[in-house]
Design a protein around this motif. Structure first.
Motif, PDB file in Angstrom:
ATOM      1  N   GLY A  47      79.536  70.442  69.898  1.00  0.00           N
ATOM      2  CA  GLY A  47      78.834  69.366  69.191  1.00  0.00           C
ATOM      3  C   GLY A  47      78.386  69.791  67.808  1.00  0.00           C
TER       4      GLY A  47
ATOM      5  N   SER B 270      79.438  68.173  64.191  1.00  0.00           N
ATOM      6  CA  SER B 270      78.438  67.750  63.207  1.00  0.00           C
ATOM      7  C   SER B 270      78.697  68.394  61.849  1.00  0.00           C
TER       8      SER B 270
ATOM      9  N   ALA C  19      79.126  65.301  71.059  1.00  0.00           N
ATOM     10  CA  ALA C  19      78.271  65.348  69.873  1.00  0.00           C
ATOM     11  C   ALA C  19      76.831  65.636  70.278  1.00  0.00           C
TER      12      ALA C  19
END
Length: 286
Positions: free
Chosen positions: A82, A86, A234
């Protein structure tokens, strides 16, 4: 005595470092950690994050550093994947946002009408909350990574554009720009040859400082359910899902992903602030 002397020598070495050396160390350490996170996440296959109902909701241990979730998935692997996602969205969003800021800042330097338009456009975007505008743009583009990326990029250019606009105005009053205009040089030539080299450092610093804001807003929008798909690993999705299980005592589901996101954002902020010091003539030679 020898041990205490060695400690004193270490402190003396750290204290004797000038600002430039300390800044380089801070930038290097931050960059190293960020690169490691991105590379590790790149080599994690999403299909490898499998469910195992026999180890569901296990607390942190040596085998599972961040514990496991309600489907038996390793939270450490999901968190690293995740974070990498990002960083990718933050990277492309900050680059696109900086391009928009540079284009509008130079556009405002051509005449007073364009300058008024750019000033009005900056005020309009600043008057709308970022989260709301990102959500609207993301929904209009069908959501997903592309929608969030465009939404973040089109809402984070304002501060950099305002700084560049003011700096370009100041540079245009310089004597060398006036001489170039009298010699018949075009505005495009002046912008490319004389103004751009003087503002490139501010563009670099501004782009880096957009990173943490882009990452936080991407996670926030995804947490609210308007960002990435629920199937993506995420950070925003992980935090959103973990809210359902905090009341049952599964504190690790939100603590470690949230803490990892906070550390990542702080690393970007530290790197940006230190690069700003490096490029600042007033402090670069300290």
């Amino acid at each position: 005595m020898d041990e205490s002397a060695n400690k004193m020598n270490k402190f003396d070495v750290l204290g004797s470092m000038n600002l430039r050396t300390k800044t380089l160390l801070a930038i290097g350490l931050s960059a190293f950690i960020l690169i490691v996170v991105v590379l590790v996440s790149f080599f994690i296959d999403p299909t490898s994050i499998t469910t195992d109902w026999s180890i569901m909701n296990q607390p942190p241990s040596l085998e599972h550093l961040f514990g496991t979730d309600w489907m038996g998935r390793d939270m450490f692997t999901r968190t690293i994947k995740g974070l990498g996602l990002s960083v990718q969205i933050g990277f492309f969003a900050s680059i696109l946002s900086s391009i928009i800021a540079v284009a509008l800042a130079f556009l405002s330097s051509f005449n007073k009408y364009l300058d008024s338009f750019v000033s009005w456009l900056i005020d309009v975007f600043l008057s709308i909350p970022h989260i709301l505008l990102i959500i609207l743009i993301s929904i209009a583009l069908g959501g997903g990574a592309f929608g969030v990326l465009v939404g973040v990029a089109f809402t984070h250019w304002t501060s950099l554009a305002r700084v560049l606009r003011a700096e370009i105005k100041r540079i245009k009053t310089s004597e060398f720009v006036t001489i170039s205009e009298r010699l018949g040089k075009s505005k495009f030539w002046i912008a490319r040859k004389q103004i751009l080299p003087l503002v490139i450092s501010q563009v670099i610093v501004g782009t880096i400082l957009i990173f943490p804001h882009a990452i936080m807003h991407e996670a926030s929008v995804t947490f609210l359910g308007f960002g990435l798909s629920p199937h993506e690993p995420a950070i925003g999705i992980i935090l959103s899902e973990s809210m359902k299980y905090l009341a049952t005592g599964n504190w690790w589901l939100a603590l470690f992903p949230g803490l990892a996101l906070l550390i990542l954002v702080l690393l970007f902020d530290i790197a940006g602030e230190n690069i700003k010091k490096m490029l600042d003539p007033a402090s670069a030679n300290d």
